[in-house]
Write a protein that holds these residues in place. Structure first.
Motif, mmCIF file in Angstrom:
data_model
loop_
_atom_site.group_PDB
_atom_site.id
_atom_site.type_symbol
_atom_site.label_atom_id
_atom_site.label_comp_id
_atom_site.label_asym_id
_atom_site.label_seq_id
_atom_site.Cartn_x
_atom_site.Cartn_y
_atom_site.Cartn_z
ATOM 1 N N ILE A 157 62.185 11.241 -9.406
ATOM 2 C CA ILE A 157 60.762 11.606 -9.396
ATOM 3 C C ILE A 157 59.999 10.694 -8.443
ATOM 4 O O ILE A 157 59.132 11.145 -7.680
ATOM 5 N N LYS A 158 60.339 9.414 -8.462
ATOM 6 C CA LYS A 158 59.673 8.478 -7.554
ATOM 7 C C LYS A 158 60.002 8.807 -6.104
ATOM 8 O O LYS A 158 59.151 8.657 -5.215
ATOM 9 N N ASN A 159 61.226 9.254 -5.866
ATOM 10 C CA ASN A 159 61.599 9.672 -4.515
ATOM 11 C C ASN A 159 60.739 10.853 -4.055
ATOM 12 O O ASN A 159 60.271 10.888 -2.902
ATOM 13 N N ALA A 160 60.514 11.816 -4.949
ATOM 14 C CA ALA A 160 59.662 12.958 -4.617
ATOM 15 C C ALA A 160 58.227 12.513 -4.379
ATOM 16 O O ALA A 160 57.532 13.054 -3.509
ATOM 17 N N ALA A 161 57.774 11.508 -5.146
ATOM 18 C CA ALA A 161 56.417 10.986 -4.947
ATOM 19 C C ALA A 161 56.282 10.347 -3.570
ATOM 20 O O ALA A 161 55.261 10.510 -2.891
ATOM 21 N N TRP A 162 57.322 9.635 -3.127
ATOM 22 C CA TRP A 162 57.280 9.040 -1.794
ATOM 23 C C TRP A 162 57.260 10.115 -0.715
ATOM 24 O O TRP A 162 56.593 9.953 0.329
ATOM 25 N N ASP A 163 57.957 11.227 -0.938
ATOM 26 C CA ASP A 163 57.873 12.338 0.010
ATOM 27 C C ASP A 163 56.421 12.805 0.149
ATOM 28 O O ASP A 163 55.936 13.080 1.251
ATOM 29 N N LEU A 164 55.725 12.885 -0.980
ATOM 30 C CA LEU A 164 54.320 13.297 -0.941
ATOM 31 C C LEU A 164 53.445 12.246 -0.268
ATOM 32 O O LEU A 164 52.423 12.585 0.340
ATOM 33 N N VAL A 165 53.821 10.975 -0.378
ATOM 34 C CA VAL A 165 53.077 9.922 0.319
ATOM 35 C C VAL A 165 53.146 10.147 1.830
ATOM 36 O O VAL A 165 52.129 10.082 2.538
ATOM 37 N N TYR A 166 54.353 10.419 2.332
ATOM 38 C CA TYR A 166 54.509 10.685 3.767
ATOM 39 C C TYR A 166 53.651 11.884 4.182
ATOM 40 O O TYR A 166 52.950 11.845 5.202
ATOM 41 N N ILE A 167 53.722 12.947 3.389
ATOM 42 C CA ILE A 167 52.976 14.163 3.732
ATOM 43 C C ILE A 167 51.472 13.908 3.670
ATOM 44 O O ILE A 167 50.712 14.347 4.535
ATOM 45 N N THR A 168 51.021 13.179 2.630
ATOM 46 C CA THR A 168 49.593 12.910 2.469
ATOM 47 C C THR A 168 49.071 12.056 3.620
ATOM 48 O O THR A 168 47.989 12.322 4.165
ATOM 49 N N ALA A 169 49.823 11.034 4.012
ATOM 50 C CA ALA A 169 49.413 10.183 5.132
ATOM 51 C C ALA A 169 49.360 10.998 6.421
ATOM 52 O O ALA A 169 48.418 10.862 7.220
ATOM 53 N N TRP A 170 50.358 11.850 6.629
ATOM 54 C CA TRP A 170 50.381 12.707 7.813
ATOM 55 C C TRP A 170 49.213 13.691 7.789
ATOM 56 O O TRP A 170 48.557 13.914 8.808
ATOM 57 N N PHE A 171 48.942 14.241 6.609
ATOM 58 C CA PHE A 171 47.835 15.184 6.415
ATOM 59 C C PHE A 171 46.503 14.549 6.812
ATOM 60 O O PHE A 171 45.681 15.157 7.506
ATOM 61 N N GLU A 172 46.284 13.310 6.378
ATOM 62 C CA GLU A 172 45.037 12.612 6.710
ATOM 63 C C GLU A 172 44.919 12.373 8.208
ATOM 64 O O GLU A 172 43.826 12.419 8.779
ATOM 65 N N ARG A 173 46.053 12.113 8.865
ATOM 66 C CA ARG A 173 46.034 11.839 10.303
ATOM 67 C C ARG A 173 45.808 13.097 11.130
ATOM 68 O O ARG A 173 45.065 13.082 12.111
ATOM 69 N N ILE A 174 46.489 14.200 10.768
ATOM 70 C CA ILE A 174 46.392 15.388 11.625
ATOM 71 C C ILE A 174 45.015 16.033 11.543
ATOM 72 O O ILE A 174 44.621 16.762 12.468
ATOM 73 N N LYS A 175 44.260 15.779 10.478
ATOM 74 C CA LYS A 175 42.919 16.349 10.380
ATOM 75 C C LYS A 175 42.014 15.827 11.482
ATOM 76 O O LYS A 175 41.048 16.489 11.865
ATOM 77 N N ASN A 176 42.329 14.632 11.994
ATOM 78 C CA ASN A 176 41.481 14.014 13.014
ATOM 79 C C ASN A 176 42.190 13.847 14.355
ATOM 80 O O ASN A 176 41.682 13.146 15.230
ATOM 81 N N GLN A 177 43.355 14.477 14.518
ATOM 82 C CA GLN A 177 44.119 14.208 15.729
ATOM 83 C C GLN A 177 43.448 14.771 16.987
ATOM 84 O O GLN A 177 43.604 14.216 18.080
ATOM 85 N N ALA A 178 42.700 15.869 16.858
ATOM 86 C CA ALA A 178 42.030 16.423 18.034
ATOM 87 C C ALA A 178 40.975 15.461 18.565
ATOM 88 O O ALA A 178 40.896 15.206 19.775
ATOM 89 N N GLN A 179 40.176 14.883 17.640
ATOM 90 C CA GLN A 179 39.149 13.928 18.057
ATOM 91 C C GLN A 179 39.766 12.663 18.628
ATOM 92 O O GLN A 179 39.212 12.053 19.554
#
Length: 265
Positions: A157-179
């Motif tokens: 379960i913790k491994n799956a949570a870390w997968d979501l950490v990667y996705i969440t961090a990437w999600f936050e970055r791509i929202k502003n990548q154009a700017q």
């Protein structure tokens, strides 16, 4: 590496260092980070020659393409990562629900109700739930979830949570990548992780809604999801306003969720 170097891409492994530290590998992070950054600075010609088989080692006469700063002295991968604390309770709840019987619609409603009344909403977590709680969930969403060794199951379960950490961090970055004039690339061989990432990308750039019905859920699930998102400021929610003892609330919530999950099958 040759492609990334020729594209002038930078590889940032810091999240992996946090995960490694949380898993018990705490001693070698400075060495590992240094190796990543040195590899990142090697001239593209060296990587290309190695990749094409024209050389067996790097030519030290070719200077590096750029200099990377030394790891920040304040960086400590043993510290608590905000993203992990945000997604771990949701993944715990999701995994516990997935083990229970009942229809997929009922399971997803239970998770949405819990996120609304007891915790936060997370777009990545919702998209993961569309797979984990579906009629035909991928077998590898939660590793070892059925193990009689419940601590081993919890590690999955913790491994799956870390997968979501990667996705969440990437999600936050791509929202502003154009700017920022950047292109943030998430690399993984995990099929579930990449599916969630692609659904997120589509939501941001194509304006698509979470595919509840495509995943086999009824239209009422999407209606409930939308009604909750339009009512996030409702004081009936446990975290509106955020309680002064939020950390205590979170610790208690995680403890209860872990205890429930660790119960024998």
């Amino acid at each position: 590496m040759a492609f990334a170097s020729c594209a002038n891409a930078e590889i940032e492994p810091s999240l992996a260092l946090y995960e490694g530290s949380a898993s018990g590998a705490r001693r070698a992070w400075k060495r590992d980070l240094g190796i990543f950054h040195k590899a990142d600075g090697i001239h593209p010609a060296n990587w290309a020659a190695l990749a094409l088989g024209h050389a067996e080692r790097f030519d030290r006469r070719i200077p590096g393409k750029r200099l990377r700063a030394e790891p920040a002295k304040s960086f400590d991968p043993s510290g608590k990562l905000r993203f992990y604390g945000f997604v771990y309770p949701t993944v715990l709840k999701m995994a516990t629900i997935s083990r229970a019987g009942g229809r997929p619609d009922k399971k997803l409603i239970e998770l949405l109700d819990w996120m609304y009344y007891c915790w936060h909403f997370s777009a990545p977590a919702t998209l993961l739930a569309l797979q984990a709680l579906s009629h035909d969930p991928p077998k590898d969403v939660f590793k070892n979830i059925g193990s009689t060794d419940r601590k081993r199951a919890l590690a999955g379960i913790k491994n799956a949570a870390w997968d979501l950490v990667y996705i969440t961090a990437w999600f936050e970055r791509i929202k502003n990548q154009a700017q920022a004039n950047e292109l943030i690339v998430l690399c993984s061989r995990d099929r579930v992780l990449l599916t969630v990432a692609e659904l997120l990308r589509s939501a941001i750039f194509d304006g698509t809604m979470p595919p509840f019905e495509e995943a086999g859920f009824g239209s009422s699930i999407l209606q409930r999801y939308n009604s909750y998102l339009s009512d996030l400021s409702n004081p009936k929610r446990a975290l509106k306003p955020l309680p002064a003892d939020f950390e205590s609330y979170k610790r208690k919530l995680v403890s209860e969720l872990e205890s429930e999950f660790l119960k024998a099958l």
